[in-house]
Design a protein around this motif. Sequence first.
Motif, PDB file in Angstrom:
ATOM      1  N   ILE A 262       0.928  -1.397   0.093  1.00  0.00           N
ATOM      2  CA  ILE A 262      -0.101  -0.104  -0.006  1.00  0.00           C
ATOM      3  C   ILE A 262       0.930   1.147   0.206  1.00  0.00           C
ATOM      4  CG2 ILE A 262      -1.848   1.135   1.084  1.00  0.00           C
ATOM      5  CD1 ILE A 262      -2.217  -2.009   2.396  1.00  0.00           C
ATOM      6  N   ALA A 263       2.193   1.638   0.564  1.00  0.00           N
ATOM      7  CA  ALA A 263       2.810   2.118   0.851  1.00  0.00           C
ATOM      8  C   ALA A 263       3.597   3.009  -0.473  1.00  0.00           C
ATOM      9  CB  ALA A 263       3.647   1.887   2.024  1.00  0.00           C
ATOM     10  N   THR A 265       2.646   2.253  -2.948  1.00  0.00           N
ATOM     11  CA  THR A 265       1.573   3.259  -4.021  1.00  0.00           C
ATOM     12  C   THR A 265       0.894   4.133  -3.927  1.00  0.00           C
ATOM     13  OG1 THR A 265       0.210   0.355  -4.879  1.00  0.00           O
ATOM     14  CG2 THR A 265      -0.705   2.658  -5.389  1.00  0.00           C
ATOM     15  N   ASN A 266       1.383   4.674  -2.170  1.00  0.00           N
ATOM     16  CA  ASN A 266      -0.075   5.902  -2.217  1.00  0.00           C
ATOM     17  C   ASN A 266       1.312   6.436  -1.281  1.00  0.00           C
ATOM     18  OD1 ASN A 266      -2.649   5.104  -2.105  1.00  0.00           O
ATOM     19  ND2 ASN A 266      -2.068   3.527  -1.295  1.00  0.00           N
ATOM     20  N   ARG A 267       2.680   6.059  -1.336  1.00  0.00           N
ATOM     21  CA  ARG A 267       3.404   7.464  -0.595  1.00  0.00           C
ATOM     22  C   ARG A 267       3.951   8.296  -1.697  1.00  0.00           C
ATOM     23  NH1 ARG A 267       6.128   6.653   5.123  1.00  0.00           N
ATOM     24  NH2 ARG A 267       7.540   7.759   3.814  1.00  0.00           N
ATOM     25  N   ASN A 268       4.134   9.743  -1.669  1.00  0.00           N
ATOM     26  CA  ASN A 268       3.986  10.775  -1.960  1.00  0.00           C
ATOM     27  C   ASN A 268       5.768  10.962  -1.962  1.00  0.00           C
ATOM     28  OD1 ASN A 268       1.559  12.336  -1.176  1.00  0.00           O
ATOM     29  ND2 ASN A 268       1.692  12.017  -3.441  1.00  0.00           N
ATOM     30  N   ASP A 269       6.201  10.700  -1.038  1.00  0.00           N
ATOM     31  CA  ASP A 269       7.892  10.556  -0.445  1.00  0.00           C
ATOM     32  C   ASP A 269       8.470   9.393  -1.441  1.00  0.00           C
ATOM     33  OD1 ASP A 269       7.751   9.105   0.915  1.00  0.00           O
ATOM     34  OD2 ASP A 269       9.000   9.281   1.897  1.00  0.00           O
ATOM     35  N   LEU A 270       7.982   8.172  -1.717  1.00  0.00           N
ATOM     36  CA  LEU A 270       8.372   7.576  -2.568  1.00  0.00           C
ATOM     37  C   LEU A 270       8.752   8.434  -4.339  1.00  0.00           C
ATOM     38  CD1 LEU A 270      10.269   5.179  -2.085  1.00  0.00           C
ATOM     39  CD2 LEU A 270       7.660   3.781  -2.136  1.00  0.00           C
ATOM     40  N   ASN A 271       7.540   8.548  -4.134  1.00  0.00           N
ATOM     41  CA  ASN A 271       6.917   9.149  -5.694  1.00  0.00           C
ATOM     42  C   ASN A 271       8.096  10.308  -5.848  1.00  0.00           C
ATOM     43  OD1 ASN A 271       5.175   7.455  -6.393  1.00  0.00           O
ATOM     44  ND2 ASN A 271       3.366   9.158  -5.842  1.00  0.00           N
ATOM     45  N   VAL A 272       8.255  10.870  -5.234  1.00  0.00           N
ATOM     46  CA  VAL A 272       9.690  11.816  -5.462  1.00  0.00           C
ATOM     47  C   VAL A 272      11.048  11.256  -5.363  1.00  0.00           C
ATOM     48  CG1 VAL A 272      10.548  14.190  -3.982  1.00  0.00           C
ATOM     49  CG2 VAL A 272       8.148  13.721  -3.917  1.00  0.00           C
ATOM     50  N   GLN A 273      11.231  10.442  -4.816  1.00  0.00           N
ATOM     51  CA  GLN A 273      12.337   9.990  -4.972  1.00  0.00           C
ATOM     52  C   GLN A 273      12.359   8.799  -6.259  1.00  0.00           C
ATOM     53  OE1 GLN A 273      14.666  10.166  -2.644  1.00  0.00           O
ATOM     54  NE2 GLN A 273      16.319   9.951  -4.513  1.00  0.00           N
ATOM     55  N   GLU A 274      11.209   8.464  -6.480  1.00  0.00           N
ATOM     56  CA  GLU A 274      11.711   7.969  -7.907  1.00  0.00           C
ATOM     57  C   GLU A 274      11.695   9.124  -9.461  1.00  0.00           C
ATOM     58  OE1 GLU A 274       8.201   5.593  -7.897  1.00  0.00           O
ATOM     59  OE2 GLU A 274       8.968   3.645  -6.343  1.00  0.00           O
ATOM     60  N   ARG A 354      19.456   6.170  -3.021  1.00  0.00           N
ATOM     61  CA  ARG A 354      18.772   6.420  -1.535  1.00  0.00           C
ATOM     62  C   ARG A 354      17.406   6.329  -1.862  1.00  0.00           C
ATOM     63  NH1 ARG A 354      21.500  12.104  -3.337  1.00  0.00           N
ATOM     64  NH2 ARG A 354      22.894  12.535  -1.801  1.00  0.00           N
ATOM     65  N   LEU A 355      17.018   6.198  -3.051  1.00  0.00           N
ATOM     66  CA  LEU A 355      15.484   5.225  -3.552  1.00  0.00           C
ATOM     67  C   LEU A 355      15.547   4.104  -2.633  1.00  0.00           C
ATOM     68  CD1 LEU A 355      12.873   5.531  -4.861  1.00  0.00           C
ATOM     69  CD2 LEU A 355      13.876   4.207  -6.675  1.00  0.00           C
ATOM     70  N   ASN A 356      16.540   3.256  -2.969  1.00  0.00           N
ATOM     71  CA  ASN A 356      16.587   1.610  -1.859  1.00  0.00           C
ATOM     72  C   ASN A 356      16.553   2.373  -0.312  1.00  0.00           C
ATOM     73  OD1 ASN A 356      16.433   0.604  -4.329  1.00  0.00           O
ATOM     74  ND2 ASN A 356      18.477   0.622  -4.136  1.00  0.00           N
ATOM     75  N   ASP A 357      17.374   2.607   0.053  1.00  0.00           N
ATOM     76  CA  ASP A 357      17.467   3.155   1.827  1.00  0.00           C
ATOM     77  C   ASP A 357      15.561   4.034   2.096  1.00  0.00           C
ATOM     78  OD1 ASP A 357      18.875   3.252   3.726  1.00  0.00           O
ATOM     79  OD2 ASP A 357      18.750   5.743   4.003  1.00  0.00           O
ATOM     80  N   LEU A 358      15.327   4.412   1.093  1.00  0.00           N
ATOM     81  CA  LEU A 358      13.843   4.802   1.163  1.00  0.00           C
ATOM     82  C   LEU A 358      12.533   4.203   1.210  1.00  0.00           C
ATOM     83  CD1 LEU A 358      11.558   7.741   2.270  1.00  0.00           C
ATOM     84  CD2 LEU A 358      11.652   7.485   0.103  1.00  0.00           C
ATOM     85  N   LYS A 359      12.734   3.182   0.777  1.00  0.00           N
ATOM     86  CA  LYS A 359      12.109   1.887   0.715  1.00  0.00           C
ATOM     87  C   LYS A 359      12.630   1.008   2.117  1.00  0.00           C
ATOM     88  CE  LYS A 359      11.309   0.579  -4.299  1.00  0.00           C
ATOM     89  NZ  LYS A 359      11.323   0.556  -5.986  1.00  0.00           N
TER      90      LYS A 359
END
Length: 448
Positions: A262-263, A265-274, A354-359
């Motif tokens: 769910i996260a 799909t919906n996390r905006n900070d994850l979208n920012v990092q991608e 950073r993306l992998n670390d955020l996940k």
Amino acid sequence: MKKASHILIMALLLLGSRPLLAQKKALSLQEALEMARQGNKTLQIQILEEKKATEQTRESRSRLLPDISAGAAYSYYFDRQNIFLPGYFAGTNKAVQDVAVGGKNAFNGFVSLYQPVLDPVAYRLTKASKINEKIQIEKTEDLKSQVALGVSTRYLDILMMKRQLSLLQQSHERNIRALKDSRSLLAQGRGLKSDTLRSFIAVENLRSSVSYLKNNIEVSGMELKRLIGLEEPQELELTDELESGIQTNRNEFLSVSEALEIAETNRNDLNVQELALELQQQKLSATKAELLPKLSIIGQYQVQAQADNLEFNEYVWPRTSFLGLQLSVPLYSGGRSKSRISQAKIIAQQELIRLNDLKDEIRTTLANIISKWKEASSQLEIQVTTVQSAELNHQMTENRFKNGLGSRLELTDAELALTQAKINYLQALYNLRVLHTELQHTLGLLEL
């Protein structure tokens, strides 16, 4: 008659001089979130940043559009302009002869055109600007979620402290009565001095706790006003209850894998990092494009005139115009382009890390919250039973005291135990509400 009128005037003055009571503003949690959407200053700054990114995209796109400019100039020559000609052209025997030409008044006007036809750098930087615009939109949504978390948490803090304050004030009043009874019994020689001293200490401790809570409620109220953008000097009256939706929240347990899905799909900070990774890849592509040729259309229309006077009706205005293609091919830049490409690759690798670390961080946070959430639900059930037992114990002890079978000290201990049990119950309620809010935020489902 005059005396009566004087009395009436004095009464009106006294009534008018009374300070107005501060009005209270009723505020539910949903209303607080709606106010924060409009009034939070940090969010307003980010919205302006989003608009700025939109303008930067327009600026970048303009590099692919025609660049048309116009200009005009006037010059006065104190000495005529000189040109150098072969001597035989000027009718002299010199190898090179300088010749004064032109008028002292010179006018020049032009319109020029520059239209990129093939510009890989500008095209790819425009795509990068569009990605940056998406990043700012996602950052705005992420900030909204963070503001919602801050408002919700602060709102629940105040609810919790006000409930605690009510319990402590009731306990304080009961302990004051107990202290009066102890002093009375001590004066009659039927009580111990230590019992009176213990009651006094309990009253003072409770008075200190009440004062501390009142101060914290005031400070938290100021912080909540700041978060929602309320600048009016009004006292907030929170209308929600700490128990609101608690049964529904307890039934929303998720596994870590479900929550992570769910996260993602919906996390905006994850979208920012991608998007940040995509942006750096696009910038790398633009840096590589600096090694490619550029092709442009160029053109100009020019009029000019020169004379020794300013009689414009006698001027001749010769015209010059052209339209052509301009090709630019980079050959050697001292290794600068290669170095910039290497730097862009390194930055892209950093963004991927950073993306992998955020996940990983999201996965850990979810596991921690879900674990605490389950424990908080269990604690709530325990505290419900504890409060019921403490109430029964207090009732039994009070009956014993009324029938002369128990001491005031036993009743005081039972009352303190009941107060502490109710505070522990409130803490369990608060923990469950806060953890549910944090879980919604971590899942990316908490919005203004």
